[in-house]
Design a protein around this motif. Structure first.
Motif, PDB file in Angstrom:
ATOM      1  N   GLN A 170    -112.214  83.780 -78.867  1.00 16.26           N
ATOM      2  CA  GLN A 170    -113.182  83.634 -79.688  1.00 16.26           C
ATOM      3  C   GLN A 170    -113.026  81.827 -79.148  1.00 16.26           C
ATOM      4  O   GLN A 170    -112.298  81.241 -78.793  1.00 16.26           O
ATOM      5  CB  GLN A 170    -112.371  83.335 -81.250  1.00 16.26           C
ATOM      6  N   VAL A 171    -114.139  81.255 -79.644  1.00 14.99           N
ATOM      7  CA  VAL A 171    -114.199  79.713 -79.796  1.00 14.99           C
ATOM      8  C   VAL A 171    -115.051  78.960 -79.861  1.00 14.99           C
ATOM      9  O   VAL A 171    -116.133  79.100 -80.556  1.00 14.99           O
ATOM     10  CB  VAL A 171    -114.837  79.925 -77.940  1.00 14.99           C
ATOM     11  N   ASP A 172    -114.907  77.577 -79.953  1.00 14.60           N
ATOM     12  CA  ASP A 172    -116.110  76.683 -80.774  1.00 14.60           C
ATOM     13  C   ASP A 172    -116.628  75.721 -80.145  1.00 14.60           C
ATOM     14  O   ASP A 172    -115.928  75.054 -78.740  1.00 14.60           O
ATOM     15  CB  ASP A 172    -115.455  76.254 -82.179  1.00 14.60           C
ATOM     16  N   MET A 173    -118.396  75.467 -80.437  1.00 15.87           N
ATOM     17  CA  MET A 173    -119.055  74.802 -79.049  1.00 15.87           C
ATOM     18  C   MET A 173    -120.121  74.867 -79.806  1.00 15.87           C
ATOM     19  O   MET A 173    -121.142  75.255 -80.456  1.00 15.87           O
ATOM     20  CB  MET A 173    -119.373  74.962 -78.289  1.00 15.87           C
ATOM     21  N   VAL A 174    -120.074  73.538 -79.015  1.00 23.68           N
ATOM     22  CA  VAL A 174    -121.711  72.219 -79.929  1.00 23.68           C
ATOM     23  C   VAL A 174    -123.029  73.178 -78.811  1.00 23.68           C
ATOM     24  O   VAL A 174    -122.547  72.117 -77.565  1.00 23.68           O
ATOM     25  CB  VAL A 174    -121.263  71.168 -80.364  1.00 23.68           C
ATOM     26  N   ASP A 179    -125.985  72.508 -85.154  1.00 24.22           N
ATOM     27  CA  ASP A 179    -124.209  72.439 -85.005  1.00 24.22           C
ATOM     28  C   ASP A 179    -124.052  70.499 -84.499  1.00 24.22           C
ATOM     29  O   ASP A 179    -125.379  70.108 -84.085  1.00 24.22           O
ATOM     30  CB  ASP A 179    -124.218  73.409 -83.881  1.00 24.22           C
ATOM     31  N   SER A 180    -123.433  70.593 -85.098  1.00 25.81           N
ATOM     32  CA  SER A 180    -122.699  69.546 -84.459  1.00 25.81           C
ATOM     33  C   SER A 180    -121.248  69.118 -84.345  1.00 25.81           C
ATOM     34  O   SER A 180    -120.602  70.152 -84.312  1.00 25.81           O
ATOM     35  CB  SER A 180    -123.187  68.167 -85.822  1.00 25.81           C
ATOM     36  N   PRO A 181    -120.767  68.270 -84.084  1.00 23.81           N
ATOM     37  CA  PRO A 181    -119.451  67.922 -83.635  1.00 23.81           C
ATOM     38  C   PRO A 181    -118.398  68.071 -84.425  1.00 23.81           C
ATOM     39  O   PRO A 181    -117.469  68.279 -84.124  1.00 23.81           O
ATOM     40  CB  PRO A 181    -119.164  66.886 -82.612  1.00 23.81           C
ATOM     41  N   ALA A 182    -119.021  67.484 -85.313  1.00 26.52           N
ATOM     42  CA  ALA A 182    -118.793  68.029 -87.199  1.00 26.52           C
ATOM     43  C   ALA A 182    -118.267  70.060 -87.277  1.00 26.52           C
ATOM     44  O   ALA A 182    -117.157  70.518 -87.971  1.00 26.52           O
ATOM     45  CB  ALA A 182    -118.485  67.641 -88.397  1.00 26.52           C
ATOM     46  N   ASN A 183    -119.056  70.510 -87.098  1.00 25.98           N
ATOM     47  CA  ASN A 183    -119.345  71.850 -87.371  1.00 25.98           C
ATOM     48  C   ASN A 183    -120.177  72.262 -86.047  1.00 25.98           C
ATOM     49  O   ASN A 183    -121.304  72.582 -86.255  1.00 25.98           O
ATOM     50  CB  ASN A 183    -120.278  71.825 -88.773  1.00 25.98           C
ATOM     51  N   PRO A 184    -119.112  72.242 -85.719  1.00 28.00           N
ATOM     52  CA  PRO A 184    -119.607  73.312 -84.074  1.00 28.00           C
ATOM     53  C   PRO A 184    -120.099  74.246 -84.217  1.00 28.00           C
ATOM     54  O   PRO A 184    -119.732  75.042 -85.530  1.00 28.00           O
ATOM     55  CB  PRO A 184    -117.841  73.254 -82.980  1.00 28.00           C
ATOM     56  N   SER A 185    -121.024  75.091 -83.278  1.00 26.03           N
ATOM     57  CA  SER A 185    -121.138  76.810 -83.357  1.00 26.03           C
ATOM     58  C   SER A 185    -119.649  78.123 -83.333  1.00 26.03           C
ATOM     59  O   SER A 185    -118.771  77.159 -81.691  1.00 26.03           O
ATOM     60  CB  SER A 185    -121.927  77.057 -82.452  1.00 26.03           C
ATOM     61  N   HIS A 186    -119.610  78.759 -83.599  1.00 29.81           N
ATOM     62  CA  HIS A 186    -118.624  79.363 -83.238  1.00 29.81           C
ATOM     63  C   HIS A 186    -118.773  81.251 -82.716  1.00 29.81           C
ATOM     64  O   HIS A 186    -120.168  81.649 -82.780  1.00 29.81           O
ATOM     65  CB  HIS A 186    -118.064  79.851 -84.696  1.00 29.81           C
ATOM     66  N   PHE A 187    -118.600  81.220 -81.821  1.00 25.06           N
ATOM     67  CA  PHE A 187    -118.819  82.686 -80.286  1.00 25.06           C
ATOM     68  C   PHE A 187    -117.466  83.751 -80.544  1.00 25.06           C
ATOM     69  O   PHE A 187    -116.312  82.798 -80.478  1.00 25.06           O
ATOM     70  CB  PHE A 187    -118.856  81.864 -78.586  1.00 25.06           C
ATOM     71  N   VAL A 188    -117.796  84.441 -81.021  1.00 26.13           N
ATOM     72  CA  VAL A 188    -116.165  85.125 -80.195  1.00 26.13           C
ATOM     73  C   VAL A 188    -117.228  86.378 -79.248  1.00 26.13           C
ATOM     74  O   VAL A 188    -118.485  87.413 -79.569  1.00 26.13           O
ATOM     75  CB  VAL A 188    -116.855  86.003 -82.292  1.00 26.13           C
ATOM     76  N   ALA A 189    -116.057  86.804 -78.707  1.00 24.71           N
ATOM     77  CA  ALA A 189    -117.120  87.232 -77.613  1.00 24.71           C
ATOM     78  C   ALA A 189    -115.434  89.327 -77.299  1.00 24.71           C
ATOM     79  O   ALA A 189    -114.408  88.586 -77.760  1.00 24.71           O
ATOM     80  CB  ALA A 189    -116.803  87.021 -76.007  1.00 24.71           C
ATOM     81  N   LEU A 190    -116.365  89.943 -77.807  1.00 22.80           N
ATOM     82  CA  LEU A 190    -115.845  91.696 -78.054  1.00 22.80           C
ATOM     83  C   LEU A 190    -116.223  93.141 -77.215  1.00 22.80           C
ATOM     84  O   LEU A 190    -117.047  92.433 -76.397  1.00 22.80           O
ATOM     85  CB  LEU A 190    -116.167  91.974 -79.518  1.00 22.80           C
ATOM     86  N   PHE A 199    -120.872  86.858 -80.578  1.00 26.30           N
ATOM     87  CA  PHE A 199    -121.541  87.398 -82.247  1.00 26.30           C
ATOM     88  C   PHE A 199    -120.852  85.550 -82.145  1.00 26.30           C
ATOM     89  O   PHE A 199    -120.448  85.411 -81.364  1.00 26.30           O
ATOM     90  CB  PHE A 199    -120.426  87.698 -82.562  1.00 26.30           C
ATOM     91  N   GLU A 200    -122.842  85.341 -82.314  1.00 28.54           N
ATOM     92  CA  GLU A 200    -122.402  83.645 -82.507  1.00 28.54           C
ATOM     93  C   GLU A 200    -123.036  82.860 -83.820  1.00 28.54           C
ATOM     94  O   GLU A 200    -123.762  83.798 -84.379  1.00 28.54           O
ATOM     95  CB  GLU A 200    -124.356  82.653 -81.945  1.00 28.54           C
ATOM     96  N   PHE A 201    -122.175  82.289 -84.180  1.00 33.69           N
ATOM     97  CA  PHE A 201    -122.838  81.861 -86.309  1.00 33.69           C
ATOM     98  C   PHE A 201    -122.900  80.322 -85.395  1.00 33.69           C
ATOM     99  O   PHE A 201    -122.977  79.391 -85.189  1.00 33.69           O
ATOM    100  CB  PHE A 201    -121.293  81.544 -86.597  1.00 33.69           C
ATOM    101  N   PRO A 202    -124.479  80.119 -85.868  1.00 40.88           N
ATOM    102  CA  PRO A 202    -125.231  78.912 -85.381  1.00 40.88           C
ATOM    103  C   PRO A 202    -124.093  77.588 -86.638  1.00 40.88           C
ATOM    104  O   PRO A 202    -124.093  77.690 -87.652  1.00 40.88           O
ATOM    105  CB  PRO A 202    -126.444  79.147 -85.598  1.00 40.88           C
ATOM    106  N   GLY A 203    -124.039  76.554 -85.990  1.00 43.00           N
ATOM    107  CA  GLY A 203    -122.664  75.811 -87.269  1.00 43.00           C
ATOM    108  C   GLY A 203    -121.804  76.171 -87.845  1.00 43.00           C
ATOM    109  O   GLY A 203    -122.030  75.742 -88.954  1.00 43.00           O
ATOM    110  N   GLY A 204    -121.678  77.410 -87.635  1.00 44.74           N
ATOM    111  CA  GLY A 204    -120.708  77.736 -88.283  1.00 44.74           C
ATOM    112  C   GLY A 204    -121.081  78.872 -89.802  1.00 44.74           C
ATOM    113  O   GLY A 204    -120.434  79.598 -90.721  1.00 44.74           O
ATOM    114  N   ASP A 205    -122.263  79.015 -89.421  1.00 51.53           N
ATOM    115  CA  ASP A 205    -122.825  79.652 -90.441  1.00 51.53           C
ATOM    116  C   ASP A 205    -122.877  80.856 -90.192  1.00 51.53           C
ATOM    117  O   ASP A 205    -123.718  81.378 -89.617  1.00 51.53           O
ATOM    118  CB  ASP A 205    -124.157  79.218 -91.304  1.00 51.53           C
TER     119      ASP A 205
END
Length: 271
Positions: A170-174, A179-190, A199-205
Motif C-alpha cells: 500500500q502507498v499514497d501518491m498524488v 486528489d491533493s497533497p491533503a487528500n492523496p490517492s491510495h493504491f493497494v497492490a495485491l 486498486f486505486e482510491f482517487p483522493g482517498g474515496d
C-alpha cells in the motif's frame, strides 16, 4: 645243570676275590706316582652313580643286586649298572627354576613391527585420494543446498512479516486524479494466487475505486512473490505514471485521462 651252577659259583668267587684284593692293595700299597693314573670313563661313572645313591639314602643292597645280576651273565663283565626303574626315595627336592624369558632382540622387534604393519595393511585397506575429493565435493554441494534453503526460508519469513499473505503493498501518491497533497490517492497492490491486481482510491474515496489488472505469474511459489508500486514520469508529459515491480520485472502503466493504462508497443518511454 650241576656243571653250569659250579661254573657260576666259581665266577662269583673269583669276582669277589678280585674285588677284595683290589681294595686291600689300594690301602696297603698306596700310590707310587705323584698323580694317580687315569681311570676308565665307565668305571668313573659307575663309582659316581654308586656314591651319589649312597649319599642320598639308597641302600647298598642295590649295588649287590646289580652285581649279582651281572654275575649270572656269560662273557665280559660290564662295569655300568643298568638303569633302575624303581622309584627313588629320599632324594632332595629341587625347586623348579622359572624359565628365563628371553629378552626380545632388535631383530624380533623389527619382525613384530613388520608383522603388525602387514596385519594393519590387510585389515585397513588404503583409500584412494579421489574418494576424499568426492566426499569434499558432496559436502560442499550439500552445504550449498542447505544454505540456499535457509536463505529462501529467511526471505519468505521476512516477506511474511512485511507483506503478509497474500502479498499486499500500500502507498499514497498524488497523481492528479481528484486528489491533493491533503487528500492523496491510495493504491493497494495485491498478489492473489499469482495474479497481480492494483486498486486505486482517487483522493482517498472508496466509492470511486478503480481496479488495474497486472501480469499473471507462472511457476511454483509465485503466489508468494512480493509486488510493489513506484511512480515516475516516463513519457515526459508532466504526470506521474505507475510502475508495477515484481521480482525484478517492471510493468509500466501510463497516466492518461484521469486513469492508468498499459503501455503500447510503439510508445517511447524512459524508465
Amino acid at each position: 645243570m650241576d656243571q653250569r651252577r659250579a661254573q657260576q659259583r666259581g665266577i662269583n668267587t673269583s669276582v669277589r676275590k678280585a674285588h677284595v684284593k683290589t681294595t686291600d692293595d689300594v690301602e696297603e700299597e698306596g700310590y707310587d706316582d705323584v698323580w694317580p693314573p687315569r681311570v676308565a670313563n665307565s668305571t668313573l661313572r659307575y663309582h659316581d652313580i654308586a656314591d651319589v645313591r649312597t649319599e642320598v639314602g639308597r641302600a647298598p643292597a642295590d649295588v649287590r643286586v646289580l652285581s649279582s645280576q651281572h654275575s649270572g651273565r656269560v662273557g665280559p663283565k660290564s662295569t655300568i649298572p643298568p638303569r633302575s626303574r624303581a622309584t627313588q626315595t629320599g632324594l632332595p627336592v629341587v625347586p623348579n627354576s622359572p624359565r628365563r624369558q628371553s629378552m626380545p632382540t632388535f631383530d624380533d622387534d623389527i619382525g613384530e613391527r613388520h608383522s603388525d604393519q602387514l596385519l594393519l595393511g590387510r585389515s585397513k585397506p588404503r583409500i584412494h585420494w579421489t574418494v576424499f575429493v568426492g566426499l569434499a565435493l558432496i559436502t560442499m554441494l550439500l552445504g550449498w543446498v542447505l544454505f540456499t534453503m535457509l536463505a529462501n526460508w529467511w526471505q519468505v519469513t521476512q516477506d511474511d512479516w512485511h507483506y503478509g499473505r497474500p502479498r499486499t503493498y500500500q502507498v499514497d501518491m498524488v497523481v492528479g486524479h481528484n486528489d491533493s497533497p491533503a487528500n492523496p490517492s491510495h493504491f493497494v497492490a495485491l498478489n492473489l494466487h499469482s495474479h497481480i491486481e492494483v486498486f486505486e482510491f482517487p483522493g482517498g474515496d472508496p466509492s470511486k475505486a478503480k481496479v488495474y489488472v497486472g501480469p499473471t505469474l507462472i511457476g511454483p511459489g509465485q503466489d508468494l512473490a512480493v509486488v510493489t508500486l513506484s511512480f515516475k514520469d516516463v513519457n515526459g508529459d508532466g504526470k506521474f505514471d505507475m510502475i508495477i515491480n515484481v521480482q525484478g520485472s517492471h510493468f509500466v502503466f501510463i497516466n492518461e485521462n484521469g486513469q492508468f493504462r498499459p503501455t503500447r508497443p510503439n510508445e517511447n518511454i524512459q524508465r
